[in-house]
Design a protein around this motif. Structure first.
Motif, PDB file in Angstrom:
ATOM      1  N   HIS A 158       1.719   2.034  13.051  1.00 54.02           N
ATOM      2  CA  HIS A 158       0.637   1.790  14.008  1.00 54.02           C
ATOM      3  C   HIS A 158      -0.606   1.239  13.317  1.00 54.02           C
ATOM      4  O   HIS A 158      -1.415   0.544  13.935  1.00 54.02           O
ATOM      5  CB  HIS A 158       0.301   3.075  14.778  1.00 54.02           C
ATOM      6  N   MET A 159      -0.752   1.527  12.024  1.00 56.58           N
ATOM      7  CA  MET A 159      -1.875   0.981  11.264  1.00 56.58           C
ATOM      8  C   MET A 159      -1.677  -0.508  11.029  1.00 56.58           C
ATOM      9  O   MET A 159      -2.642  -1.294  11.089  1.00 56.58           O
ATOM     10  CB  MET A 159      -2.022   1.718   9.943  1.00 56.58           C
ATOM     11  N   LEU A 160      -0.436  -0.904  10.743  1.00 50.74           N
ATOM     12  CA  LEU A 160      -0.144  -2.331  10.597  1.00 50.74           C
ATOM     13  C   LEU A 160      -0.382  -3.044  11.921  1.00 50.74           C
ATOM     14  O   LEU A 160      -1.020  -4.109  11.957  1.00 50.74           O
ATOM     15  CB  LEU A 160       1.302  -2.533  10.144  1.00 50.74           C
ATOM     16  N   PHE A 161       0.095  -2.484  13.010  1.00 51.36           N
ATOM     17  CA  PHE A 161      -0.023  -3.130  14.315  1.00 51.36           C
ATOM     18  C   PHE A 161      -1.483  -3.308  14.738  1.00 51.36           C
ATOM     19  O   PHE A 161      -1.820  -4.244  15.456  1.00 51.36           O
ATOM     20  CB  PHE A 161       0.741  -2.338  15.374  1.00 51.36           C
ATOM     21  N   GLU A 205      -6.966  -4.032   0.152  1.00 49.59           N
ATOM     22  CA  GLU A 205      -8.152  -3.187   0.343  1.00 49.59           C
ATOM     23  C   GLU A 205      -8.176  -2.580   1.736  1.00 49.59           C
ATOM     24  O   GLU A 205      -8.603  -1.433   1.924  1.00 49.59           O
ATOM     25  CB  GLU A 205      -9.416  -4.024   0.110  1.00 49.59           C
ATOM     26  N   TYR A 206      -7.692  -3.320   2.710  1.00 48.67           N
ATOM     27  CA  TYR A 206      -7.626  -2.806   4.087  1.00 48.67           C
ATOM     28  C   TYR A 206      -6.647  -1.634   4.173  1.00 48.67           C
ATOM     29  O   TYR A 206      -6.928  -0.621   4.810  1.00 48.67           O
ATOM     30  CB  TYR A 206      -7.208  -3.921   5.042  1.00 48.67           C
ATOM     31  N   TYR A 207      -5.473  -1.766   3.519  1.00 47.80           N
ATOM     32  CA  TYR A 207      -4.506  -0.666   3.543  1.00 47.80           C
ATOM     33  C   TYR A 207      -5.138   0.599   2.967  1.00 47.80           C
ATOM     34  O   TYR A 207      -4.938   1.710   3.478  1.00 47.80           O
ATOM     35  CB  TYR A 207      -3.247  -0.996   2.733  1.00 47.80           C
ATOM     36  N   MET A 237      -1.174   0.298  -2.751  1.00 45.61           N
ATOM     37  CA  MET A 237      -1.109  -0.472  -3.992  1.00 45.61           C
ATOM     38  C   MET A 237      -0.533  -1.869  -3.763  1.00 45.61           C
ATOM     39  O   MET A 237      -0.417  -2.653  -4.700  1.00 45.61           O
ATOM     40  CB  MET A 237      -0.247   0.260  -5.023  1.00 45.61           C
ATOM     41  N   GLY A 238      -0.147  -2.162  -2.527  1.00 46.69           N
ATOM     42  CA  GLY A 238       0.486  -3.444  -2.243  1.00 46.69           C
ATOM     43  C   GLY A 238       1.990  -3.396  -2.344  1.00 46.69           C
ATOM     44  O   GLY A 238       2.641  -4.435  -2.540  1.00 46.69           O
TER      45      GLY A 238
END
Length: 425
Positions: A357-360, A338-340, A295-296
């Motif tokens: 790891h998703m952020l990285f 949207e990517y998250y 949701m940000g």
């Protein structure tokens, strides 16, 4: 709008005998609700009874005057009546109902006696005004159960005056509500404009004529030619420093407010007895609420504090890679959120998780630190103007609401006299 102080008054007043009400017009009476109405209550309506294409509306404490909670096939009431929410609701939630409908068991019901000589719309306005000030001594809320409603005293003008007052208030409150609705739409447009300006600036810069290039990332699209594209793992380190005693300021992370002190949150939230072992963050750390990142729900902290151990805390490898506010705006822009959503894992939208790891693995497109500062200076001026416009609209809405409340109170208590000419205007 006519000033209430300039509206007509009755020629003669008398003591109402009710301390909070004071004087009322000489021709008016004061009556208790049980003298005018049969007092009842709605019934328990099971979820199984609610059907998609039912015939009659169901009203509960959650529904407004024109709201419908659901529909069911049978009906309890086939008469004009007043309902109010009893337990678990704020006072003032009094509504006029007509036609076949159901009321749940959190609604009290008032059905007029045949010879009570009341206009239900007038009584609805009167009770809405009266019950706003009602406070049960044994509760923090404003609950009014049937036995208490029975003894509530209501102003009872002659029936023709009740009708005149109700018709006038219907007309004037509708105009006020329409004006409020217009201003609320204007606020929505201003907020939308603000977001467009922010998104445009942080994802494409300030110069519309600058050469653009393909970022090489499908979901990012084109960015200014001189901007950099890098994976987040080369920009941030994940930090897992823990509080030794839990005495640091407790911070919360949401999609609405970013990183803010828990003490500033105007909601009821669970508080632990001991925050020892909570994650530490410092100024300019990026903090991500892993459960609600889709949701940000992230932000850049402007202070030292502690957050939930389940949050992610990330620190820039090189100082001044990002202006903190620019970074927060960028990561809250539509394409990034949207990517998250796309990469988060979980069985249900409310259970999605966005881990470190998703952020990285995520690529970011951004300008130099100096250009970020220029962008933020521009956005500060632009958003300041929009925020001032929003504040102005909010202030006008508040004045309209105050005027509406005062108008209703003045009319139903006889502080002003509603003439036939006023109804026709």
């Amino acid at each position: 709008m006519m000033k209430i102080s300039e509206m007509p008054k009755y020629e003669v007043y008398k003591d109402s005998g009710v301390e909070w009400l004071g004087d009322i017009p000489e021709t008016w009476d004061i009556k208790k609700i049980y003298h005018l109405f049969r007092i009842g209550r709605g019934r328990v309506i099971s979820q199984q009874e609610l059907v998609e294409n039912g015939e009659y509306p169901v009203y509960s404490s959650q529904t407004k005057d024109d709201g419908v909670l659901g529909y069911i096939q049978t009906y309890d009431f086939d008469c004009e009546q007043i309902t109010w929410t009893t337990d678990g609701a704020n006072a003032g939630t009094v509504f006029h109902r007509s036609g076949k409908h159901n009321c749940t068991n959190v609604c009290g019901t008032l059905q007029p006696f045949k010879n009570s000589h009341v206009n239900l719309k007038y009584i609805t306005y009167a009770l809405s005004d009266i019950t706003r000030f009602y406070k049960r001594p044994d509760t923090n809320g404003a609950k009014i159960m049937n036995n208490e409603m029975a003894h509530v005293k209501v102003m009872a003008p002659p029936e023709n005056e009740q009708t005149r007052i109700a018709n006038y208030l219907d007309k004037k409150t509708a105009l006020i509500d329409e004006a409020i609705s217009i201003k609320e739409k204007q606020i929505s447009l201003l907020k939308e404009r603000k977001q467009i300006i922010i998104q445009q600036a942080v994802t494409q810069g300030l110069d519309p004529n600058v050469p653009m290039k393909d970022s090489g990332v499908d979901w990012i699209g084109k960015i200014p030619d001189h901007w950099e594209v890098r994976r987040a793992k080369y920009i941030f380190d994940e930090i897992d420093e823990r509080s030794k005693n839990g005495d640091e300021e407790l911070l919360s992370v949401s999609h609405m407010t970013g990183v803010t002190p828990r003490s500033e949150k105007n909601v009821s939230m669970f508080m632990a007895e001991d925050y020892t072992g909570s994650k530490l963050c410092i100024e300019n750390d990026l903090v991500i609420n892993i459960m609600w990142a889709w949701m940000g729900a992230l932000g850049v902290s402007d202070r030292v504090g502690i957050v939930s151990p389940s949050y992610g805390v990330f620190r820039q490898k090189l100082k001044n890679t990002f202006n903190p506010t620019y970074l927060e705006y960028l990561l809250k822009s539509v394409k990034y959120v949207e990517y998250y959503n796309k990469v988060s894992t979980g069985l249900h939208s409310s259970r999605l998780r966005f881990y470190g790891h998703m952020l990285f693995a995520m690529k970011m497109g951004y300008p130099s630190y100096e250009e970020q500062n220029e962008i933020m200076a521009y956005l500060h001026e632009q958003t300041k103007r929009i925020d001032l416009a929003i504040d102005s609209q909010l202030a006008q809405i508040e004045k309209l609401k105050e005027y509406k409340t005062t108008l209703i109170n003045s009319a139903v208590t006889g502080k002003i006299k509603i003439t036939p000419e006023m109804v026709e205007q």
